[in-house]
Write an enzyme that holds these catalytic residues in place. Structure first.
Site, short mmCIF file in Angstrom:
data_model
loop_
_atom_site.label_atom_id
_atom_site.label_comp_id
_atom_site.label_asym_id
_atom_site.label_seq_id
_atom_site.Cartn_x
_atom_site.Cartn_y
_atom_site.Cartn_z
N TYR A 113 0.81 -1.17 -0.13
CA TYR A 113 0.07 0.10 -0.03
C TYR A 113 0.94 1.24 0.14
O TYR A 113 2.19 1.19 0.27
CB TYR A 113 -0.93 -0.08 1.19
N LYS B 246 6.54 -2.16 1.76
CA LYS B 246 5.30 -1.48 2.52
C LYS B 246 4.07 -2.30 2.47
O LYS B 246 3.31 -2.11 1.51
CB LYS B 246 5.05 -0.15 1.86
N GLU C 216 12.37 2.33 13.96
CA GLU C 216 11.28 3.72 13.53
C GLU C 216 10.08 3.44 14.63
O GLU C 216 10.01 2.80 15.36
CB GLU C 216 10.99 3.25 12.16
N1 PLP Z 1 7.72 3.73 8.69
C1 PLP Z 1 6.51 3.09 8.97
C2 PLP Z 1 6.66 1.57 9.48
C3 PLP Z 1 5.57 3.41 8.30
O1 PLP Z 1 4.44 2.94 8.29
C4 PLP Z 1 5.62 4.65 7.82
C5 PLP Z 1 4.23 5.36 6.93
O2 PLP Z 1 3.35 4.78 7.09
C6 PLP Z 1 6.65 5.60 7.44
C7 PLP Z 1 7.77 5.10 8.14
C8 PLP Z 1 6.80 6.89 7.20
O3 PLP Z 1 6.87 6.71 5.69
P1 PLP Z 1 6.19 7.75 4.65
O4 PLP Z 1 7.19 9.07 5.10
O5 PLP Z 1 6.68 7.41 3.28
O6 PLP Z 1 4.91 8.22 4.89
#
Ligand code: PLP
Length: 286
Positions: free
Chosen positions: A33, A150, A182
């Site tokens: 996604y 993702k 993270e």
């Molecule tokens: N890390 C994780 C685990 C995430 O699910 C997300 C966003 O959903 C991010 C980092 C941040 O990614 P982005 O800046 O592309 O939204």
């Protein structure tokens, strides 16, 4: 009024959009996604999200939807039809349905399922939380090893958010081998002196699209950036902390496991990066 959503080539009222109970995203979490923000009715960082989607699909040997090249137009059409000024567009591709349950991937005749829907969020950019900052708990990172993809396997991040909520906090940072990977749905940063520190890219974290933009803007503004792992103890002693994601942009963190970060209020580096990110992203929106 119900939303107009997109399903496999059709724009439909949400009640009419139906997928098979055999869809592999339902049975196996076999789906990927993206979430793209909308500000001023325009898409933020669309190209980055499309590129990461293409990579996620390739890493999982999942077919690209036939209309992959029309994704920008599909996003824009959903923004138009749902009259979105500020909000998000959620996109999901799954490996589709072979009409039964099987661990083995179906053959190429089974087409992927492509779903998009809008989330209307007036006030997304002027989020009052950005003036308060997030309170964070730390929890063990118990996710699978390919966090760079993702996928829709979001049960553990969801559990982490519930643990944070139960502790009266906003989110959780995930810790593996003593180091922060993270946040449950964002990338994590600390600031020490004039240096921004965030974990280096690997399979251990999602390669955030907001992360890439924020680090670029930080370097352009002559801020120092160090991409390396850090511990919760180091974060608790930092001058500032913050997270980034497509829907929260740059969000200050003011407390980790009960310890106030810096002054315990949103810090100047996070505030400045949020302002730069919002200003530059609005200019580049499509
Ligand atoms: N890390 C994780 C685990 C995430 O699910 C997300 C966003 O959903 C991010 C980092 C941040 O990614 P982005 O800046 O592309 O939204």
């Amino acid at each position: 009024m119900s939303r107009i959503v997109y399903l496999n080539g059709d724009y439909l009222p949400e009640e009419e959009a139906k997928i098979s109970i055999f869809d592999r995203s339902f049975l196996m979490a076999d789906g990927v996604y993206e979430v793209t923000s909308v500000l001023d009715g325009k898409l933020i960082d669309f190209a980055g999200h499309a590129k990461r989607l293409e990579r996620s699909l390739a890493e999982l040997d999942m077919q690209k939807p036939d209309n992959f090249d029309d994704l920008l137009e599909i996003h824009r059409e959903l923004v138009r039809r749902n009259d979105i000024n500020e909000g998000m567009i959620y996109l999901q591709v799954s490996r589709g349905s072979a009409g039964d349950r099987d661990f083995v991937y179906p053959d190429a005749s089974v087409k992927p399922t492509l779903v998009l829907f809008t989330q209307n969020k007036p006030g997304l950019a002027d989020n009052p939380k950005a003036r308060e900052g997030f309170k964070i708990i730390s929890i063990e990172d118990q996710r699978w090893g390919r966090r760079d993809i993702k996928t829709t396997q979001l049960l553990y991040p969801s559990m982490g958010k519930m643990m944070a909520k139960a502790a009266g906090c906003d989110d959780a940072w995930l810790v593996e081998d003593g180091h922060v990977t993270e946040g449950t749905s964002n990338n994590a940063y600390i600031v020490k002196g004039d240096t921004i520190i965030t974990r280096h890219l690997s399979n251990d974290i999602l390669h955030g699209i907001t992360r890439a933009a924020v680090l670029r803007f930080a370097r352009e503004a002559q801020m120092k950036v160090e991409e390396r792992a850090f511990t919760i103890e180091e974060a608790q002693q930092a001058d500032e902390a913050f997270v980034t994601s497509a829907s929260t942009f740059v969000m200050p963190v003011v407390e980790i496991d009960g310890a106030a970060i810096g002054s315990g209020t949103p810090g100047p580096v996070a505030g400045r990066l949020r302002d730069i990110y919002l200003e530059e992203s609005r200019k580049a929106a499509v």
